[in-house]
Design a protein around this motif. Structure first.
Motif, PDB file in Angstrom:
ATOM      1  N   ARG A 150       0.818  -1.211   0.000  1.00  0.00           N
ATOM      2  CA  ARG A 150       0.000   0.000   0.000  1.00  0.00           C
ATOM      3  C   ARG A 150       0.858   1.271   0.000  1.00  0.00           C
ATOM      4  NH1 ARG A 150      -3.139  -0.887   4.427  1.00  0.00           N
ATOM      5  NH2 ARG A 150      -4.437  -2.159   3.104  1.00  0.00           N
ATOM      6  N   TYR A 151       1.951   1.276   0.759  1.00  0.00           N
ATOM      7  CA  TYR A 151       2.736   2.502   0.963  1.00  0.00           C
ATOM      8  C   TYR A 151       4.086   2.540   0.262  1.00  0.00           C
ATOM      9  CZ  TYR A 151      -0.599   3.512   4.664  1.00  0.00           C
ATOM     10  OH  TYR A 151      -1.753   3.763   5.363  1.00  0.00           O
ATOM     11  N   CYS A 152       4.663   1.391  -0.018  1.00  0.00           N
ATOM     12  CA  CYS A 152       6.083   1.374  -0.396  1.00  0.00           C
ATOM     13  C   CYS A 152       6.411   0.767  -1.752  1.00  0.00           C
ATOM     14  CB  CYS A 152       6.885   0.597   0.648  1.00  0.00           C
ATOM     15  SG  CYS A 152       6.523   1.043   2.349  1.00  0.00           S
ATOM     16  N   THR A 153       5.643  -0.207  -2.189  1.00  0.00           N
ATOM     17  CA  THR A 153       6.050  -0.941  -3.386  1.00  0.00           C
ATOM     18  C   THR A 153       5.083  -0.813  -4.557  1.00  0.00           C
ATOM     19  OG1 THR A 153       4.975  -3.018  -2.716  1.00  0.00           O
ATOM     20  CG2 THR A 153       7.252  -2.644  -1.982  1.00  0.00           C
TER      21      THR A 153
ATOM     22  N   HIS B 267      10.284   1.132  -3.375  1.00  0.00           N
ATOM     23  CA  HIS B 267      10.967  -0.047  -2.844  1.00  0.00           C
ATOM     24  C   HIS B 267      10.628  -1.302  -3.621  1.00  0.00           C
ATOM     25  CE1 HIS B 267      12.680   2.131   0.498  1.00  0.00           C
ATOM     26  NE2 HIS B 267      11.525   2.729   0.671  1.00  0.00           N
ATOM     27  N   GLN B 268      10.718  -1.200  -4.939  1.00  0.00           N
ATOM     28  CA  GLN B 268      10.576  -2.347  -5.827  1.00  0.00           C
ATOM     29  C   GLN B 268      11.957  -2.802  -6.265  1.00  0.00           C
ATOM     30  OE1 GLN B 268       8.217  -0.757  -9.009  1.00  0.00           O
ATOM     31  NE2 GLN B 268       6.301  -1.369  -8.053  1.00  0.00           N
ATOM     32  N   SER B 269      12.011  -3.967  -6.868  1.00  0.00           N
ATOM     33  CA  SER B 269      13.302  -4.514  -7.276  1.00  0.00           C
ATOM     34  C   SER B 269      13.943  -3.738  -8.415  1.00  0.00           C
ATOM     35  CB  SER B 269      13.145  -5.978  -7.683  1.00  0.00           C
ATOM     36  OG  SER B 269      12.253  -6.081  -8.778  1.00  0.00           O
ATOM     37  N   ASN B 270      13.169  -3.001  -9.183  1.00  0.00           N
ATOM     38  CA  ASN B 270      13.726  -2.328 -10.363  1.00  0.00           C
ATOM     39  C   ASN B 270      13.998  -0.844 -10.132  1.00  0.00           C
ATOM     40  OD1 ASN B 270      11.068  -1.591 -10.107  1.00  0.00           O
ATOM     41  ND2 ASN B 270      10.606  -1.679 -12.286  1.00  0.00           N
ATOM     42  N   THR B 271      14.115  -0.418  -8.882  1.00  0.00           N
ATOM     43  CA  THR B 271      14.350   0.994  -8.608  1.00  0.00           C
ATOM     44  C   THR B 271      15.759   1.217  -8.061  1.00  0.00           C
ATOM     45  OG1 THR B 271      13.403   0.796  -6.406  1.00  0.00           O
ATOM     46  CG2 THR B 271      11.916   1.468  -8.164  1.00  0.00           C
ATOM     47  N   PRO B 272      16.299   2.408  -8.249  1.00  0.00           N
ATOM     48  CA  PRO B 272      17.677   2.680  -7.822  1.00  0.00           C
ATOM     49  C   PRO B 272      17.847   2.895  -6.323  1.00  0.00           C
ATOM     50  CG  PRO B 272      16.730   4.628  -8.831  1.00  0.00           C
ATOM     51  CD  PRO B 272      15.716   3.519  -8.996  1.00  0.00           C
ATOM     52  N   ILE B 273      16.772   2.891  -5.562  1.00  0.00           N
ATOM     53  CA  ILE B 273      16.871   3.149  -4.122  1.00  0.00           C
ATOM     54  C   ILE B 273      17.723   2.092  -3.422  1.00  0.00           C
ATOM     55  CG2 ILE B 273      15.471   2.975  -2.026  1.00  0.00           C
ATOM     56  CD1 ILE B 273      13.720   5.043  -3.095  1.00  0.00           C
ATOM     57  N   GLY B 274      17.653   0.851  -3.895  1.00  0.00           N
ATOM     58  CA  GLY B 274      18.482  -0.194  -3.315  1.00  0.00           C
ATOM     59  C   GLY B 274      17.881  -0.886  -2.114  1.00  0.00           C
ATOM     60  N   ARG B 275      16.630  -0.604  -1.822  1.00  0.00           N
ATOM     61  CA  ARG B 275      15.947  -1.281  -0.715  1.00  0.00           C
ATOM     62  C   ARG B 275      14.681  -1.927  -1.261  1.00  0.00           C
ATOM     63  NH1 ARG B 275      17.122   3.727   1.419  1.00  0.00           N
ATOM     64  NH2 ARG B 275      18.932   3.715   2.755  1.00  0.00           N
ATOM     65  N   ASP B 276      14.812  -3.130  -1.766  1.00  0.00           N
ATOM     66  CA  ASP B 276      13.689  -3.871  -2.335  1.00  0.00           C
ATOM     67  C   ASP B 276      12.879  -4.482  -1.197  1.00  0.00           C
ATOM     68  OD1 ASP B 276      11.924  -5.551  -3.599  1.00  0.00           O
ATOM     69  OD2 ASP B 276      13.446  -6.668  -4.699  1.00  0.00           O
ATOM     70  N   TRP B 277      11.651  -4.001  -1.024  1.00  0.00           N
ATOM     71  CA  TRP B 277      10.791  -4.506   0.045  1.00  0.00           C
ATOM     72  C   TRP B 277       9.713  -5.429  -0.494  1.00  0.00           C
ATOM     73  CZ3 TRP B 277      10.006   0.255   3.767  1.00  0.00           C
ATOM     74  CH2 TRP B 277      11.237   0.546   4.356  1.00  0.00           C
ATOM     75  N   THR B 278       9.894  -5.929  -1.725  1.00  0.00           N
ATOM     76  CA  THR B 278       8.979  -6.932  -2.252  1.00  0.00           C
ATOM     77  C   THR B 278       9.471  -8.335  -1.914  1.00  0.00           C
ATOM     78  OG1 THR B 278      10.110  -7.040  -4.394  1.00  0.00           O
ATOM     79  CG2 THR B 278       8.301  -5.440  -4.171  1.00  0.00           C
TER      80      THR B 278
END
Length: 102
Positions: free
Chosen positions: A21-24, A34-45
């Motif tokens: 709901r909030y992050c992915t 916070h998805q696997s394909n983003t540059p943030i580097g924190r995949d929360w999926t």
């Protein structure tokens, strides 16, 4: 079932829904932060990757203790802007239990 009535929250049971709901979810021009394909580097999926953030304290600091300069969700997010008290309680219970997957 009311998630606030959950004695022990799990990633697959309650936490993943909150994070979706909030992050992915694809807000912010089609990308959740916070998805696997983003540059943030924190995949929360992925449970294994978020569990590392739980174990090192970063998850609690960023999500529950976020009164500082970088609150989560961030102000630029086009999705929901703040966790409900119930959602915070569920996340805290999950952290208190060591962040179980199932």
């Amino acid at each position: 079932v009311d998630p606030c009535d959950t004695l022990v929250a799990t990633f697959r049971g309650e936490v993943q829904v909150i994070l979706q709901r909030y992050c992915t979810q694809p807000f912010n021009n089609g990308n959740g932060c916070h998805q696997s394909n983003t540059p943030i580097g924190r995949d929360w999926t992925d449970y294994g990757l978020i569990k590392a953030q739980v174990d090192n304290g970063n998850f609690a600091t960023r999500v529950l203790d976020n009164g500082g300069s970088n609150p989560m969700p961030p102000a630029y997010s086009t999705g929901p802007q703040s966790l409900t008290d119930c959602e915070k309680e569920v996340l805290q219970r999950w952290l208190d239990a060591g962040g179980p997957e199932n």
